[in-house]
Enzyme design. Structure first.
Site, PDB file in Angstrom:
ATOM      1  N   LEU A 390       0.788  -1.232   0.000  1.00  0.00           N
ATOM      2  CA  LEU A 390       0.000   0.000   0.000  1.00  0.00           C
ATOM      3  C   LEU A 390       0.823   1.285   0.000  1.00  0.00           C
ATOM      4  O   LEU A 390       0.327   2.326   0.400  1.00  0.00           O
ATOM      5  CB  LEU A 390      -0.965   0.029   1.207  1.00  0.00           C
ATOM      6  N   CYS A 391       2.059   1.251  -0.458  1.00  0.00           N
ATOM      7  CA  CYS A 391       2.874   2.479  -0.525  1.00  0.00           C
ATOM      8  C   CYS A 391       2.954   3.174   0.812  1.00  0.00           C
ATOM      9  O   CYS A 391       2.886   4.402   0.882  1.00  0.00           O
ATOM     10  CB  CYS A 391       2.326   3.462  -1.556  1.00  0.00           C
ATOM     11  N   ASN A 392       3.018   2.434   1.874  1.00  0.00           N
ATOM     12  CA  ASN A 392       3.110   3.062   3.179  1.00  0.00           C
ATOM     13  C   ASN A 392       4.042   2.245   4.071  1.00  0.00           C
ATOM     14  O   ASN A 392       3.602   1.519   4.956  1.00  0.00           O
ATOM     15  CB  ASN A 392       1.707   3.181   3.801  1.00  0.00           C
TER      16      ASN A 392
END
Ligand SMILES: *Cc1c(COP(=O)(O)O)cnc(C)c1O
Length: 798
Positions: A390-392
């Site tokens: 999730l790009c986190n």
């Protein structure tokens, strides 16, 4: 003005449900829960945009013509409208158009690094990857691992004695789990002499943001307009004019950002000074996108009312989603969902939580379910969610309790951002499932999604395996089964239709598999990635035939293609070097299921035209080099069978030989029919060998007995072509493990249409360790270099 302002929550939901049919026709039959990725564009928006574009002549803004002036005015106008959308006073704020939120972040980073001693960078754990990357440009950086660290730093951190410029950046809403972070940090950081960058990309998807109070506003705010409006693909950086100085040291200039440039004898330029945005917007603006934004703003108002209204509606749906998922329990009372909610937030409270639920699934024994399995089933049901990292990075690491060494370890096990590898490593998940709600979501979406999770992942009986078929313990297994080979199939071109080996033919088996099996593949012309039926179901329509008499591989298409006159093409079975492209006389690196293997690419435009016409994508044929140890299937096997546990061939549906049992297929078909579905033929499973009981009376009690096999012995009688004499031979196979299945099973091999069976029934009856199994992988036993098989051969399995 809006139809929505006086409605109560239920009325508003009903209104959206109704409006959606005309405004979002693409949602028909789909459940879209990835609004945190992007929300959707409405029909009215695109209509208004088209009307505007067709009714006016728009030129490049930089000149005096009428068309140019019209664009200039539009851009000025929209810039102002957008500032007003955020209650930002144009005297106090300027707005810079950028490609997306990331570009806004980079613009700030590029400007700050020009300051004499660079800059200090503090960022919050929940930051999006795009914010984290900024640290690489900073002289010093600090990651705040929790809110309290930010609070403490504000209270007790270094006083305003720093010589270096400081910037603190954080997301207004986590793109991972939707947690909303305190907005008062901006004012408090300013009091400490630190500049602030607020990443509002996720927040603005479903919530308003007001910059009315100059004192509390961030110095820099970045956003992605497509996340709010679905279209245009545009971002913005809003700058508090008091902080503009920090961005004015940028050295680069481009068309649009300078007033005078002297280039030849002397070299100097004067930067545009009137407005900050003039200094920062290099080159021609994305004028058409900006023009579209005008329609986006007004249509959004018409359809949804205000962002406050959207916030209320989505908040309510998220509360429902969260509580429904939370209350799902297996029959043994174990929870189905592990939800990654921050302890400081609560669903229903708009200040602390946005409409996003991030979670993982556990089976009734508490084992994590692979996100890959969830994706496959979601695909079948046309449910759109996001899974993975999730790009986190910070949020994921802290929610999943992953330490840096585990991240590194997972990376070396093949885990990559955006890759399709397994995501439960050593029992621990490396990613999560994210369901995010948007303005046009409804209660139905939530209900469909929760029902989907319950249908496939809630164990109502808590007998973990073979729920519908009586499980067989290995003690009951008779040493020998009366079995024979019902049919033999090779797949000359990977992922295309199979070719049945004629009944009276003895076929050679090699350590790599049946002779001529997956000898060719079709590769994408641009990327050299081998195409797969999972993405290109029409590959099932390509029917290869091995014509030994003519020495040709014939490839025909089951349906006529309109852009191609050919109905069949052929290539020599011999690997004639003249067929291949000049630069691949040796080999071309080809990406087969993520592994780089060498292949030789056919040069003939005739071949690529035909294949491209059938598949609707630019592609061509390639051949794997003979006897290459790196032939695709082998590349997989060496990697997957070397593990301690020889059973799972986890990453791939490729193996030397795939075998299925007719008895198991009958049991599965009975289960499908019991659920009102239609039985599927053996070709669905794309096996090489179908075995069936020799005695017709064999009952279905032996269904799935192949799960327990460890070896297979095939007794073959090979007839010599020149006489009636023959030789007998035995081919010994080792069972490598069960075959893990995916939604490629949903492609009807006759028509290339996709359907839900047999994957849905398999997922319900044949799931173990969170994975769906059918059939077994075989290879010749160690040390055997060759064997023969033939339809009708006796098979002994142990
Ligand atoms: C989506 C998102 C981004 C990145 O936006 P782009 O438009 O892809 O640059 C950054 N931060 C957050 C919080 C986001 O949700």
């Amino acid at each position: 003005m809006t139809r929505s302002c006086s409605m109560d929550a239920a009325q508003y939901n009903a209104y959206i449900e109704h409006m959606r049919q005309t405004e979002y026709p693409m949602l028909k039959g789909a459940t879209y829960l990835d609004h945190a990725g992007t929300t959707l564009y409405s029909k009215s928006l695109l209509d208004a945009f088209t009307k505007d574009m067709m009714g006016n002549l728009f030129g490049n803004p930089h000149s005096a013509s009428q068309a140019s002036q019209r664009s200039t005015h539009q851009v000025q106008d929209v810039r102002l409208q957008l500032l007003r959308f955020f209650d930002a006073n144009p005297d106090d704020f300027d707005l810079v158009f950028v490609a997306n939120a990331t570009a806004g972040i980079k613009l700030v980073a590029d400007a700050l690094r020009e300051h004499e001693s660079g800059f200090w960078y503090g960022y919050h754990r929940d930051a999006h990857t795009s914010l984290v990357g900024m640290r690489e440009l900073a002289e010093e950086h600090l990651c705040f691992r929790e809110d309290k660290e930010v609070e403490d730093w504000i209270e007790y951190g270094p006083q305003d004695t720093q010589t270096r410029l400081g910037l603190f950046a954080y997301p207004a809403q986590s793109n991972m789990n939707g947690r909303r972070l305190p907005l008062n940090w901006c004012r408090r950081m300013r009091n400490k002499g630190v500049l602030t960058l607020l990443d509002a990309a996720a927040l603005l998807s479903t919530s308003p943001l007001s910059l009315a109070d100059l004192d509390t506003a961030p110095d820099f705010t970045v956003l992605s307009l497509y996340k709010t409006f679905g279209f245009p693909d545009l971002g913005a950086l809003i700058v508090r004019k008091d902080a503009a100085w920090a961005l004015q040291k940028r050295r680069y200039f481009g068309g649009g950002t300078v007033d005078v440039v002297v280039s030849l004898k002397e070299q100097w330029h004067i930067a545009k000074s009137a407005h900050l945005h003039k200094q920062l917007e290099d080159g021609t603006l994305p004028i058409h996108s900006i023009i579209a934004l005008k329609s986006a703003l007004s249509v959004h108002r018409d359809l949804f009312g205000t962002l406050e209204r959207v916030s209320e509606h989505t908040s309510l749906l998220a509360e429902r989603l969260y509580s429904s998922l939370k209350s799902l329990r297996h029959a043994n009372d174990e929870p189905v969902c592990e939800i990654y909610k921050d302890p400081t937030s609560s669903y229903g409270n708009k200040n602390t939580q946005g409409p996003v639920v991030a979670f993982n699934l556990r089976d009734s024994r508490g084992q994590m379910v692979s996100n890959l399995e969830v994706e496959k089933l979601a695909h079948v049901r046309n449910i759109n969610i996001r899974t993975g990292g999730l790009c986190n990075p910070g949020g994921i690491q802290s929610a999943l309790n992953l330490s840096p060494w585990q991240m590194k370890d997972n990376f070396s096990s093949g885990q990559r951002c955006g890759s399709e590898t397994d995501d439960v490593i050593n029992g621990q998940p490396t990613g999560m499932i994210r369901a995010s709600i948007g303005a046009m979501s409804t209660l139905t979406d939530v209900e469909v999604f929760v029902a989907f999770i319950a249908e496939f992942f809630l164990d109502t009986s808590c007998v973990p395996f073979n729920r519908t078929d009586s499980p067989i313990s290995s003690l009951d297994v008779p040493v020998s089964e009366q079995l024979h080979i019902e049919s033999l199939t090779v797949y000359p071109i990977k992922s295309c239709a199979g070719w049945q080996i004629p009944a009276n033919t003895s076929w050679e088996v090699q350590p790599q598999g049946l002779a001529w099996d997956r000898e060719w593949c079709i590769i994408h012309s641009g990327t050299s990635i081998a195409l797969s039926q999972k993405k290109y179901p029409r590959m099932a329509l390509l029917r290869p035939t091995l014509d030994f008499a003519a020495g040709l591989l014939r490839i025909s298409c089951a349906v006529p293609t309109k852009d191609s006159t050919a109905t069949e093409i052929n290539v020599p079975l011999s690997a004639d070097p003249r067929c291949f492209t000049a630069n691949s006389k040796t080999s071309t690196p080809t990406n087969v299921c993520g592994d780089i293997v060498s292949s030789r690419v056919y040069a003939s435009p005739y071949i690529s035209t035909f294949l491209s016409a059938v598949l609707g994508v630019s592609c061509t044929l390639a051949r794997f080099p003979a006897n290459s140890a790196s032939r695709h299937a082998k590349a997989h096997l060496s990697k997957t069978t070397d593990s301690k546990d020889a059973t799972p061939l986890a990453f791939s549906n490729e193996s030397p030989v795939l075998c299925i049992s007719r008895t198991s297929l009958s049991a599965l078909n009975a289960a499908i029919k019991a659920r009102g579905g239609t039985a599927v033929p053996p070709s669905t499973f794309r096996a090489n060998i179908v075995v069936s009981p020799s005695l017709p009376s064999s009952s279905t009690s032996t269904a799935y007995i192949e799960d327990t096999w460890t070896s297979l012995c095939i007794f073959s009688h090979k007839r010599h072509s020149h006489s009636s004499e023959g030789t007998s031979s035995t081919a010994n196979f080792k069972v490598l493990g069960k075959c893990r299945r995916c939604h490629m099973l949903c492609v009807d091999q006759q028509t290339a249409e996709t359907r839900q069976e047999p994957f849905v029934t398999l997922a319900k009856t044949r799931r173990q360790d969170g994975k769906v199994w059918f059939g077994v992988h075989l290879s010749l036993s160690k040390g055997e270099t060759k064997g023969w098989v033939r339809v009708g051969d006796q098979v002994k399995a142990t």
